[in-house]
Write a protein that holds these residues in place. Structure first.
Motif, PDB file in Angstrom:
ATOM      1  N   LYS A  85       9.516 -14.162   0.354  1.00  0.00           N
ATOM      2  CA  LYS A  85       8.641 -13.102  -0.586  1.00  0.00           C
ATOM      3  C   LYS A  85       7.368 -13.660  -0.845  1.00  0.00           C
ATOM      4  N   ASP A  86       6.887 -14.826  -0.383  1.00  0.00           N
ATOM      5  CA  ASP A  86       5.619 -15.369  -0.956  1.00  0.00           C
ATOM      6  C   ASP A  86       4.436 -14.685  -0.184  1.00  0.00           C
ATOM      7  N   ILE A  87       4.558 -14.352   1.055  1.00  0.00           N
ATOM      8  CA  ILE A  87       3.539 -13.725   1.888  1.00  0.00           C
ATOM      9  C   ILE A  87       2.893 -12.587   0.873  1.00  0.00           C
ATOM     10  N   VAL A  88       3.744 -11.807   0.401  1.00  0.00           N
ATOM     11  CA  VAL A  88       2.997 -10.726  -0.281  1.00  0.00           C
ATOM     12  C   VAL A  88       2.979 -10.953  -1.849  1.00  0.00           C
ATOM     13  N   GLU A  90       2.365 -13.717  -3.371  1.00  0.00           N
ATOM     14  CA  GLU A  90       1.229 -14.431  -3.746  1.00  0.00           C
ATOM     15  C   GLU A  90      -0.298 -13.816  -3.578  1.00  0.00           C
ATOM     16  N   SER A  91       0.058 -12.644  -3.051  1.00  0.00           N
ATOM     17  CA  SER A  91      -1.242 -11.771  -2.964  1.00  0.00           C
ATOM     18  C   SER A  91      -1.249 -10.500  -3.459  1.00  0.00           C
ATOM     19  N   ASN A  92      -2.342 -10.102  -4.389  1.00  0.00           N
ATOM     20  CA  ASN A  92      -2.318  -8.739  -4.745  1.00  0.00           C
ATOM     21  C   ASN A  92      -3.157  -7.945  -4.053  1.00  0.00           C
ATOM     22  N   LYS A  93      -3.695  -8.282  -2.975  1.00  0.00           N
ATOM     23  CA  LYS A  93      -4.629  -7.341  -2.216  1.00  0.00           C
ATOM     24  C   LYS A  93      -3.791  -7.054  -1.008  1.00  0.00           C
ATOM     25  N   PHE A  94      -2.588  -6.978  -0.828  1.00  0.00           N
ATOM     26  CA  PHE A  94      -2.183  -6.701   0.503  1.00  0.00           C
ATOM     27  C   PHE A  94      -1.886  -5.218   0.489  1.00  0.00           C
ATOM     28  N   ASP A  95      -2.534  -4.647   1.821  1.00  0.00           N
ATOM     29  CA  ASP A  95      -2.799  -3.283   1.919  1.00  0.00           C
ATOM     30  C   ASP A  95      -1.524  -2.873   2.762  1.00  0.00           C
ATOM     31  N   LEU A  96      -0.771  -2.146   2.449  1.00  0.00           N
ATOM     32  CA  LEU A  96       0.611  -1.813   2.815  1.00  0.00           C
ATOM     33  C   LEU A  96       0.318  -0.427   3.584  1.00  0.00           C
ATOM     34  N   VAL A  97      -0.439   0.485   3.080  1.00  0.00           N
ATOM     35  CA  VAL A  97      -0.778   1.589   3.685  1.00  0.00           C
ATOM     36  C   VAL A  97      -1.532   1.584   4.891  1.00  0.00           C
ATOM     37  N   GLY A  98      -2.583   0.245   4.991  1.00  0.00           N
ATOM     38  CA  GLY A  98      -2.985   0.099   6.270  1.00  0.00           C
ATOM     39  C   GLY A  98      -2.251  -0.814   7.310  1.00  0.00           C
ATOM     40  N   PHE A  99      -1.254  -1.397   6.810  1.00  0.00           N
ATOM     41  CA  PHE A  99      -0.458  -2.386   7.386  1.00  0.00           C
ATOM     42  C   PHE A  99       0.680  -1.788   8.311  1.00  0.00           C
ATOM     43  N   ILE A 100       1.184  -0.554   7.666  1.00  0.00           N
ATOM     44  CA  ILE A 100       2.178   0.303   8.268  1.00  0.00           C
ATOM     45  C   ILE A 100       1.612   0.779   9.728  1.00  0.00           C
ATOM     46  N   PRO A 101       0.743   1.410   9.851  1.00  0.00           N
ATOM     47  CA  PRO A 101       0.321   1.730  11.337  1.00  0.00           C
ATOM     48  C   PRO A 101       0.303   0.765  12.433  1.00  0.00           C
ATOM     49  N   LEU A 102      -0.287  -0.546  11.793  1.00  0.00           N
ATOM     50  CA  LEU A 102      -0.041  -1.698  12.868  1.00  0.00           C
ATOM     51  C   LEU A 102       1.190  -2.008  13.332  1.00  0.00           C
ATOM     52  N   VAL A 124      10.681  -9.235   4.923  1.00  0.00           N
ATOM     53  CA  VAL A 124      10.036  -9.730   3.677  1.00  0.00           C
ATOM     54  C   VAL A 124       9.613  -8.442   2.866  1.00  0.00           C
ATOM     55  N   LEU A 125       8.795  -7.477   3.600  1.00  0.00           N
ATOM     56  CA  LEU A 125       8.455  -6.450   2.829  1.00  0.00           C
ATOM     57  C   LEU A 125       9.655  -5.601   2.165  1.00  0.00           C
ATOM     58  N   GLU A 126      10.619  -5.452   2.933  1.00  0.00           N
ATOM     59  CA  GLU A 126      11.945  -4.771   2.206  1.00  0.00           C
ATOM     60  C   GLU A 126      12.497  -5.420   0.936  1.00  0.00           C
ATOM     61  N   SER A 127      12.168  -6.770   1.028  1.00  0.00           N
ATOM     62  CA  SER A 127      12.775  -7.435   0.015  1.00  0.00           C
ATOM     63  C   SER A 127      11.892  -7.533  -1.393  1.00  0.00           C
ATOM     64  N   VAL A 128      10.695  -7.157  -1.134  1.00  0.00           N
ATOM     65  CA  VAL A 128       9.684  -7.160  -2.339  1.00  0.00           C
ATOM     66  C   VAL A 128      10.045  -6.039  -3.273  1.00  0.00           C
ATOM     67  N   PRO A 129      10.422  -6.244  -4.551  1.00  0.00           N
ATOM     68  CA  PRO A 129      10.809  -5.088  -5.373  1.00  0.00           C
ATOM     69  C   PRO A 129       9.470  -4.098  -5.669  1.00  0.00           C
ATOM     70  N   ASP A 130       8.555  -4.568  -5.678  1.00  0.00           N
ATOM     71  CA  ASP A 130       7.444  -3.677  -5.942  1.00  0.00           C
ATOM     72  C   ASP A 130       7.024  -2.843  -4.689  1.00  0.00           C
ATOM     73  N   ILE A 131       7.717  -2.967  -3.602  1.00  0.00           N
ATOM     74  CA  ILE A 131       7.043  -2.290  -2.322  1.00  0.00           C
ATOM     75  C   ILE A 131       8.471  -1.298  -2.103  1.00  0.00           C
ATOM     76  N   ASN A 132       7.885   0.035  -2.027  1.00  0.00           N
ATOM     77  CA  ASN A 132       9.110   0.841  -1.430  1.00  0.00           C
ATOM     78  C   ASN A 132       8.779   1.277  -0.134  1.00  0.00           C
ATOM     79  N   LEU A 133       9.554   0.448   0.777  1.00  0.00           N
ATOM     80  CA  LEU A 133       9.388   0.497   2.223  1.00  0.00           C
ATOM     81  C   LEU A 133      10.214   1.836   2.535  1.00  0.00           C
ATOM     82  N   LEU A 134      10.989   2.616   1.780  1.00  0.00           N
ATOM     83  CA  LEU A 134      11.743   3.785   2.355  1.00  0.00           C
ATOM     84  C   LEU A 134      10.775   4.971   2.463  1.00  0.00           C
ATOM     85  N   ASP A 135       9.621   4.977   1.739  1.00  0.00           N
ATOM     86  CA  ASP A 135       8.555   5.957   2.141  1.00  0.00           C
ATOM     87  C   ASP A 135       8.146   5.790   3.497  1.00  0.00           C
TER      88      ASP A 135
END
Length: 706
Positions: A85-88, A90-102, A124-135
C-alpha cells in the motif's frame, strides 16, 4: 550500458544479474532488490527507495538492450512487491486517471513478467481505501480474464486473487458497479475453452444477474449464447454446469408480463447506466444470436469494442426478444446440442409464451417448423417439453387472429374457410358428407387460430415420417390429450383425415387414434362421453369420428361397440362380405376380439346377460366369429358367446316388442342410414386405390385365409 557507472544502492552483482540473458539470474537479482527495498522501508529511507526505482526505470526498463529491459521490469516488480500500500500511500500526487489508460494498454501484454507487474499494481491499487478501482473495472476486466489464462500457475493464481477481490467489492457496493458496461465482456469469456476462465466468468455472470437484475435483460441473447451449451456439460465440468444453470434460472426470472407491453420501456431503477444496448449488441448480433445468414455461432468476434463510455442518462431496459428467439431457435434446430440444453431452450420458449405471448406470437410461424421437427427427438423429456410449447401456442388467447392467413402453403388441400377455429355457436351434427369446418362442443375450451394449423402439420409429419408415427405417435397424441382438450384433438384430427388423399395413411392413422381412444387412461373422460351419446355434443363427436373411422372397417365397428351402437355395428359387419378380406383385415378383427376381452369393454360383456335388450350385440359378435378362421381369437370369442344365457332367444325378430330398449340407434339425431352409405363410399375408394397401386385393375385377387 556502461559497466563502470555507479548504480548505487544497487550492488555490482545485482547490476550484472539484471543484464544477464538467463532468466534465473535476473530472478535472483529481483529477490535481492526486494530484500534491499524492504530494508529501506523499515528504515523509512524514502530517498534510497526513489533512487532504486529511478535507476531501474531509466537505466534498465528504458534500455535498448532486451535483457536489460527485462531486468528492469522484473526489478520494478520486485520493488512493488516490497513496497505494498506504500507506493500510493506515500504519495499524494498519484494520477490514477492518467494511470488507468496506461494500465489498460499494458494489460494485454503477453509477457509473463509484464503481466506479473501489472497484477501487482492492480492488487496494490485495489487495496488502497481511498481509491475506488470499481469505477475503472470495465477498462481492465477483459485484460484480467486474458491474464487468467496465462501458462504460469503463479500468475494465474495472482490474477484469480485479484478477480476474487473485485467480486467481493462488487457484492459490497453493487450500486456503484457499471454492470451493463461489463456484461458483454463476461459473455465473451463465458464461451472460452479454458475451464478456469469459463468458470470464473460464469460466476461473475451469476452475480451480475442476481445483483443487477433487469439491467442485464438487454444482453439476454448473448448471455443465453454463452450459458445454454454449458447446461449439457458432463461431470468433468460439473462446476461450470451448476453455475450456468443458476445463471439461466435467474435470467429467466427477470422476464415479466410487463415485457409484453407495447409501451415505452421502463427506465433503469439504478443510478448507474451502461452503453446503449442496441449499439453494443448490434455488432454482436452476427455471433451472439445468429449471423446474417441465419447460422448460429457460439463465439464472439475478438475485435469487439467492449469499452463503451458510461452514459449520464438512465439506460432503458428492453427485452430484445428477436435476438433471444433467434438464439433459442438456433440451439433447438442444432441436433448436435445436448439434451439438457434442448430442454432448457424449450423451457425458455414456454416461459416466453406465458410471460410475453403477444410479442412471441410474432415469431410463431418461424418457430413452428423447428418445434415440429423436435418431435422426432430421441429423448421423451425433450418431446414432452416440446409438446408443452406447442400446446401453449395452440391454446393461448394471444394466438387468436381474425385473419391468420395461409396456414400451410399452397400444397394444403383444405381451403382457409374450412380451417376455421371451432366456436361454441358452430356446434352441430355432421349429417351430410358435404359438411365442412371443425365442429366443437360448447363445453370444451376453444382453441386459437394455431390449433388447427398444429393438427394439420402434426398429421403431415406423421404421414411423411411413418417411423415417428409408429414409435412415438401414441405417446405424442396421449400427451396432447392431457395438455389440450382431448375432444378437440380427436375432433380436429378426424375432420382433417376426412379429406386425406393418402388413404393408406388415413387408415393407419385412424387405427392409431382408435387404439388410443380405447386403451389410454388419458382418454377415460372422452370414452365416457361417447359411451352413452346422451347429449347433442357427444352425438356430434361420434358422427365426426365415424366418418373418418370409415377409413378402417374394423375400427368403425369398435367405435360402434364403444358407443353401444350395436345394431349399426351388426349392419356394418353384414357389409364386410362385400369388402376385400385380406390378411391385414383379419388381423385387425383378431385384435378387436382381443380388445373385447379387456377391461375397457367390461360393460359390453355384462350386457350379454341381457339377451332380450341386446340382440344386435350378440349378432354382431357372432358376425365377427363367422369372419374369423379357426384361430385362437375364434376360440376366445366362441367361448365367450357360449356363456350367453338362453341362446334360443337369439331367434328374436325385428318386431317392436323385441326391439332393444337401450339401443341408441333409435335416436332421431343421427342418420344411421346415411352413415352406412358413407362407410360404403369410403371403402369403395380404398378398394379402388389398392387395385390401382397393385395394378390389378378390376381383377379381385383376394388373399383369404381359410
Amino acid at each position: 550500458m556502461n559497466p563502470e557507472k555507479d548504480f548505487a544502492p544497487l550492488t555490482p552483482n545485482i547490476v550484472r544479474a539484471l543484464n544477464d540473458k538467463l532468466y534465473e539470474k535476473r530472478k535472483v537479482a529481483a529477490l535481492e532488490i526486494e530484500k534491499l527495498v524492504r530494508e529501506f522501508v523499515a528504515q523509512n529511507n524514502t530517498v534510497q527507495i526513489k533512487h532504486v526505482i529511478q535507476t531501474l526505470s531509466q537505466e534498465f526498463a528504458l534500455s535498448q538492450h532486451p535483457h536489460s529491459r527485462k531486468g528492469g521490469l522484473i526489478g520494478l516488480a520486485a520493488c512493488s512487491i516490497a513496497l505494498g500500500k506504500d507506493i500510493v500511500t506515500e504519495s499524494n500526487k498519484f494520477d490514477l486517471v492518467g494511470f488507468i489508460p496506461l494500465l489498460r494498454e499494458r494489460i494485454y501484454s503477453n509477457n509473463q513478467y509484464a503481466r506479473q507487474f501489472i497484477i501487482s499494481w492492480i492488487l496494490v491499487l485495489e487495496s488502497v481505501p481511498d481509491i475506488n478501482l470499481l469505477d475503472y473495472l470495465p477498462e481492465i476486466l477483459d485484460g484480467l480474464f486474458q491474464i487468467l489464462g496465462d501458462n504460469g500457475k503463479e500468475i494465474r493464481k495472482m490474477c484469480e486473487v485479484v478477480l476474487g477481490e473485485f467480486l467481493k467489492e462488487i457484492k459490497k457496493n453493487p450500486s456503484s458497479v457499471k454492470f451493463a458496461e461489463m456484461a458483454n465482456i463476461l459473455v465473451i469469456h463465458c464461451q472460452t475453452t479454458d475451464d478456469l476462465i469459463q468458470l470464473t466468468a460464469m460466476c461473475w455472470m451469476r452475480e451480475f444477474i442476481q445483483l443487477a437484475g433487469r439491467v442485464m435483460l438487454p444482453y439476454s441473447s448473448g448471455i443465453l449464447t454463452a450459458v445454454l451449451p454449458c447446461l449439457a456439460y458432463d461431470d468433468r465440468k460439473k462446476s461450470i454446469k451448476e453455475v450456468a444453470n443458476v445463471c439461466n434460472q435467474s435470467l429467466m426470472k427477470l422476464v415479466t408480463p410487463e415485457d409484453d407491453e407495447p409501451d415505452e420501456p421502463k427506465p433503469v431503477v439504478q443510478k448507474q447506466a451502461g452503453p446503449n444496448p442496441d449499439d453494443s449488441l448490434a455488432k454482436q448480433e452476427g455471433t451472439a444470436s445468429g449471423g446474417p445468414d441465419g447460422s448460429c455461432d457460439s463465439s464472439f468476434s475478438s475485435g469487439l469494442s467492449v469499452f463503451t463510455p458510461a452514459s449520464t442518462e438512465r439506460a432503458p431496459v428492453t427485452l430484445h426478444l428477436d435476438g433471444i428467439v433467434q438464439v433459442l431457435s438456433c440451439h433447438l434446430s442444432n441436433m448436435a446440442i445436448g439434451m439438457m440444453t434442448r430442454i432448457a431452450v424449450l423451457k425458455w420458449l414456454y416461459h416466453l409464451y406465458i410471460k410475453t405471448p403477444r410479442k412471441m406470437f410474432r415469431h410463431t410461424d418461424s418457430l413452428f417448423p423447428t418445434l415440429l421437427q423436435t418431435l422426432s427427438d430421441e429423448s421423451d423429456e425433450v418431446i414432452l417439453k416440446d409438446l408443452e410449447v406447442l400446446a401453449e401456442i395452440a391454446s393461448s388467447p394471444a394466438g387468436q387472429m381474425d385473419d391468420p392467413g395461409p396456414l400451410d402453403g399452397p400444397d394444403l388441400r383444405v381451403s382457409h374457410s374450412e380451417l376455421q377455429v371451432p366456436t361454441p355457436g358452430r356446434a352441430g351434427l355432421l349429417k351430410t358428407p358435404g359438411t365442412k369446418g371443425l365442429e366443437c362442443s360448447p363445453s370444451t375450451p376453444t382453441m386459437n387460430s394455431y390449433f388447427y394449423k398444429f393438427m394439420i402439420n402434426l398429421l403431415k409429419r406423421f404421414s411423411s415420417e411413418r417411423k415417428l408415427l409408429e414409435v412415438r405417435g401414441g405417446f405424442i397424441i396421449r400427451q396432447l390429450c392431457l395438455l389440450l382438450n382431448a375432444e378437440n384433438i380427436f375432433h380436429s384430427m378426424a375432420d382433417i383425415l376426412l379429406r386425406e388423399e393418402d388413404l393408406k395413411f388415413a387408415s393407419t392413422m385412424v387405427h392409431t387414434l382408435n387404439t388410443i381412444l380405447l386403451t389410454s387412461t388419458e382418454l377415460f373422460q372422452l370414452r365416457n362421453q361417447l359411451k352413452d351419446l346422451k347429449t347433442p355434443e357427444s352425438q356430434n363427436l361420434f358422427c365426426c369420428l365415424y366418418r373418418s373411422w370409415c377409413h378402417n372397417p374394423v375400427t368403425t365397428v369398435s367405435l360402434c361397440f364403444l358407443t353401444q351402437n350395436y345394431r349399426h355395428a351388426y349392419d356394418l359387419i353384414q357389409k364386410f362380405g362385400d369388402l376385400e378380406v385380406t390378411v391385414d383385415f383379419l388381423t385387425e378383427v383378431d385384435k378387436l376380439v382381443q380388445l373385447i376381452e379387456c377391461p375397457i369393454f367390461t360393460y359390453l360383456r355384462l350386457q350379454l346377460l341381457d339377451v332380450k335388450n341386446n340382440p344386435y350385440l350378440i349378432k354382431a359378435l357372432y358376425g365377427l366369429l363367422m369372419l374369423l378362421p379357426q384361430s385362437s381369437a375364434f376360440q376366445l370369442l366362441s367361448h365367450r358367446l357360449q356363456c350367453v344365457p338362453n341362446p334360443e332367444l337369439l331367434q328374436t325378430g325385428d318386431s317392436a316388442k323385441a326391439a332393444p330398449t337401450s339401443q341408441k340407434a333409435d335416436s332421431p339425431s343421427i342418420d344411421y342410414a346415411e352413415l352406412l352409405q358413407h362407410f360404403e363410399r369410403v371403402q369403395k375408394k380404398h378398394l379402388e386405390v389398392r387395385h390401382q397401386r397393385s395394378g390389378r385393375g378390376d381383377h379381385l385377387d383376394r388373399r383369404v385365409v381359410l
